[in-house]
Write a protein that holds these residues in place. Sequence first.
Motif, PDB file in Angstrom:
ATOM      1  N   THR A  17      21.790  37.769 102.326  1.00  0.00           N
ATOM      2  CA  THR A  17      21.545  37.360 103.258  1.00  0.00           C
ATOM      3  C   THR A  17      20.364  35.946 103.113  1.00  0.00           C
ATOM      4  N   PRO A  18      20.387  35.077 103.810  1.00  0.00           N
ATOM      5  CA  PRO A  18      18.969  34.118 103.470  1.00  0.00           C
ATOM      6  C   PRO A  18      17.623  35.556 103.645  1.00  0.00           C
ATOM      7  N   GLY A  19      16.201  34.617 102.904  1.00  0.00           N
ATOM      8  CA  GLY A  19      15.364  35.325 102.751  1.00  0.00           C
ATOM      9  C   GLY A  19      14.442  34.554 102.323  1.00  0.00           C
ATOM     10  N   VAL A  20      13.097  35.092 102.395  1.00  0.00           N
ATOM     11  CA  VAL A  20      12.052  35.264 101.695  1.00  0.00           C
ATOM     12  C   VAL A  20      11.343  36.158 100.944  1.00  0.00           C
ATOM     13  N   TYR A  21      11.265  35.827  99.320  1.00  0.00           N
ATOM     14  CA  TYR A  21      10.787  37.202  98.762  1.00  0.00           C
ATOM     15  C   TYR A  21       8.913  37.455  98.098  1.00  0.00           C
ATOM     16  N   ARG A  22       8.518  38.038  97.995  1.00  0.00           N
ATOM     17  CA  ARG A  22       7.574  37.923  97.737  1.00  0.00           C
ATOM     18  C   ARG A  22       6.697  39.231  96.151  1.00  0.00           C
ATOM     19  N   PHE A  23       6.958  38.503  94.672  1.00  0.00           N
ATOM     20  CA  PHE A  23       6.087  39.371  93.901  1.00  0.00           C
ATOM     21  C   PHE A  23       4.461  39.725  94.131  1.00  0.00           C
ATOM     22  N   ARG A  24       4.084  41.271  94.241  1.00  0.00           N
ATOM     23  CA  ARG A  24       3.022  41.412  94.273  1.00  0.00           C
ATOM     24  C   ARG A  24       1.985  41.963  92.872  1.00  0.00           C
ATOM     25  N   ASP A  25       0.694  42.278  91.897  1.00  0.00           N
ATOM     26  CA  ASP A  25       0.654  42.785  91.203  1.00  0.00           C
ATOM     27  C   ASP A  25      -0.070  44.206  92.070  1.00  0.00           C
ATOM     28  N   ALA A  26      -0.608  44.844  90.987  1.00  0.00           N
ATOM     29  CA  ALA A  26      -1.341  46.590  91.392  1.00  0.00           C
ATOM     30  C   ALA A  26      -1.538  46.218  92.001  1.00  0.00           C
ATOM     31  N   THR A  65       4.018  43.809  89.571  1.00  0.00           N
ATOM     32  CA  THR A  65       4.023  45.576  89.926  1.00  0.00           C
ATOM     33  C   THR A  65       5.026  45.992  90.818  1.00  0.00           C
ATOM     34  N   GLY A  66       5.604  44.963  92.046  1.00  0.00           N
ATOM     35  CA  GLY A  66       6.488  44.795  92.888  1.00  0.00           C
ATOM     36  C   GLY A  66       7.145  43.945  93.538  1.00  0.00           C
ATOM     37  N   VAL A  67       8.152  44.297  94.208  1.00  0.00           N
ATOM     38  CA  VAL A  67       8.984  43.207  94.918  1.00  0.00           C
ATOM     39  C   VAL A  67       9.216  43.313  95.912  1.00  0.00           C
ATOM     40  N   GLU A  68       9.385  42.625  97.325  1.00  0.00           N
ATOM     41  CA  GLU A  68      10.087  42.931  98.746  1.00  0.00           C
ATOM     42  C   GLU A  68      10.414  41.437  99.221  1.00  0.00           C
ATOM     43  N   TRP A  69      11.021  42.119 100.099  1.00  0.00           N
ATOM     44  CA  TRP A  69      11.457  40.556 100.842  1.00  0.00           C
ATOM     45  C   TRP A  69      11.436  40.314 102.477  1.00  0.00           C
ATOM     46  N   THR A  70      12.376  39.676 103.267  1.00  0.00           N
ATOM     47  CA  THR A  70      11.735  39.586 104.245  1.00  0.00           C
ATOM     48  C   THR A  70      13.353  38.475 104.699  1.00  0.00           C
ATOM     49  N   VAL A  71      14.589  39.210 105.289  1.00  0.00           N
ATOM     50  CA  VAL A  71      15.798  38.474 105.798  1.00  0.00           C
ATOM     51  C   VAL A  71      15.099  37.916 107.035  1.00  0.00           C
TER      52      VAL A  71
END
Length: 630
Positions: A17-26, A65-71
């Motif tokens: 689905t559509p959404g926004v993703y974010r890459f984060r560091d340690a 070190t990680g990726v997260e998303w919001t639908v």
Amino acid sequence: MSDALSYRPKTGEIPTTPGVYRFRDATGRILYVGKAKNLRARLSNYFAPLHSLHERTRRMVTTATGVEWTVVGTEVEALQLEWMWINEFDPPFNVQFKDDKSYPYLAVTLADEAPRALVTRTEGIKGARYFGPYPKVWAVHETIELMLKAFPIRTCNNANYKRAMQSGKPCFAGQIGRCFGPCSGLVSIEDHRTIVNEFVSFMGSHDKKLINELTQQMKDAALAQQYEIAAKRRDQVRALNAVLEKSAVVLRDNVDIDLFAVEQDELAAAVQLFIVRGGRIRGVRGWMVDKELDVTRSELIDSMMQTAYNHDALPPREIVLPELPDDAEALETWLADLAGRKVRLVAAQRGEKAALLVTAGNNAKQALMLYKTRRSSDFVARSKALEDIQDALEMPAAPLRMECYDVSHLSGTNIVASMVVFEDGLPRKDEYRRFNIPESTDDTDSIYQILTRRLAYLKPETLAADAVVVDATTTDIIQVEQKRAKFKYQPNLLIVDGGQPQVAAAKRALAESGVTGIQLCGIAKRLEEIWLPDSDYPVILPRNSDALFLIQRIRDEAHRFAITHQRIRRKKDINSILGEIAGLGPARVKVLLQHFGSVARLKVASAAEIADVRGIGPVLAESIHAHLRS
């Protein structure tokens, strides 16, 4: 380096689905924010084998070190959420727009009890309406001077306004008639607000309707023999017409558009905005972008819209772009919500808007060139760049003298090469050299030939032979010495335009010459990678570093110099010029030259005279005539 990223989510876990993703560091810092119509399809691109990723994208995903998303529900909601998070978290790998200079604006503080007009370079004054930006501060003052003749609104600062309110005496502007005096009660706050609204309305639309109304009032007052009122209306009309005349007319009177142009290379981009109101250019604004990731022009335009417009700077009804972004419909919806009315994005292909887009594009091209030149020419940045190059290439000393070589040809013909010289990070144009290459198999052979010829002047035996000339006249000795003097200085760093094959050819020429003490490298155009001899992996300089900017600039200068020389040769070579004409092969070129006897006679011949040549028809003759005349 392993191709597997430890934090890679399973494909089935990522929604479609559509959404926004974010890459984060340690440390939890957000490195990059992006939106997607299909999260699974978009994120899969980041988790492709690392060797297949663009270098800057690879650096981002390996730093994270990680990726997260919001639908979200729609692509428009994704655009809104992306814009909000970019402004909140300022991710280092997102496109960062920087004003290429500080622009002056004309602002009207509508939130004040008695709004004032002022010149400011500060954006974000609460409740203020901005006009501009103007290219020079005097242009804003000139506009205010003219507008105050038609609409004498408040211009005094808050301290003077409060003092006049307390004393009941008008400030200096009120005493000389440049302000109606709301502070001293000469007019009511409501009446002053009405005048301010007229001021803002005219500045926002430049509608001639107000001028027509004032002109009619002037005529009516003159007929009624109210000459003071007629004179006042006359002065107002003159002032408003003068404001209109200060802007160049480029489109029809009813055209209100914002026009964006983009010029970019692998490392940076320049954006130019032309603000057109009432068919006239009312303001020009520019941004510079240091690109952290490899972004397309469509993605750059997308980010540009989010930067240019907000609740204080509303978009017009039409925005002209060099090309439509992939999410044009969602972007139009977001801009319409922001403006409270419909906003249309168009890509001008032809006509007057396309012509204006070309002008804006030329401005963007100049801005990008100036930005790179200034950055490379700054003494502190230049010194740091040379130190960084020394460290990156493991040189014993900083490359105070660098030579760069590039090859140019036309489909394998008219092969030429250039040599440009930078000393202390600055170009030495008096030491630029051109090379003609009679015959070559490919670019690597051309590189080998020109470096063999250049390095020959640095051989010890060559220097000794030049010093003693047997059985030669004084003129011969002088000529030999002058020729050797052109190449007598040895470079610390020798750069070739290209990757591993070109560097290998340059290494072979360097080894055969016997010259030592010269570092060799090549710069590959696609990813701006630095290749060293006998290296399987390139040296990657930080993409926004001064070192890479300097190497890129010397490479671009070598390319420009080679192209210029190649074009000059083409103009001199009538066979190449005629060979560009469709339907004109070597046999017909030979017949033409035999018929006219010389190139000069062919150039002055008419189309009818050319058509008389055997094998040349009227249509082809017209093409030849037009091409030679151009």
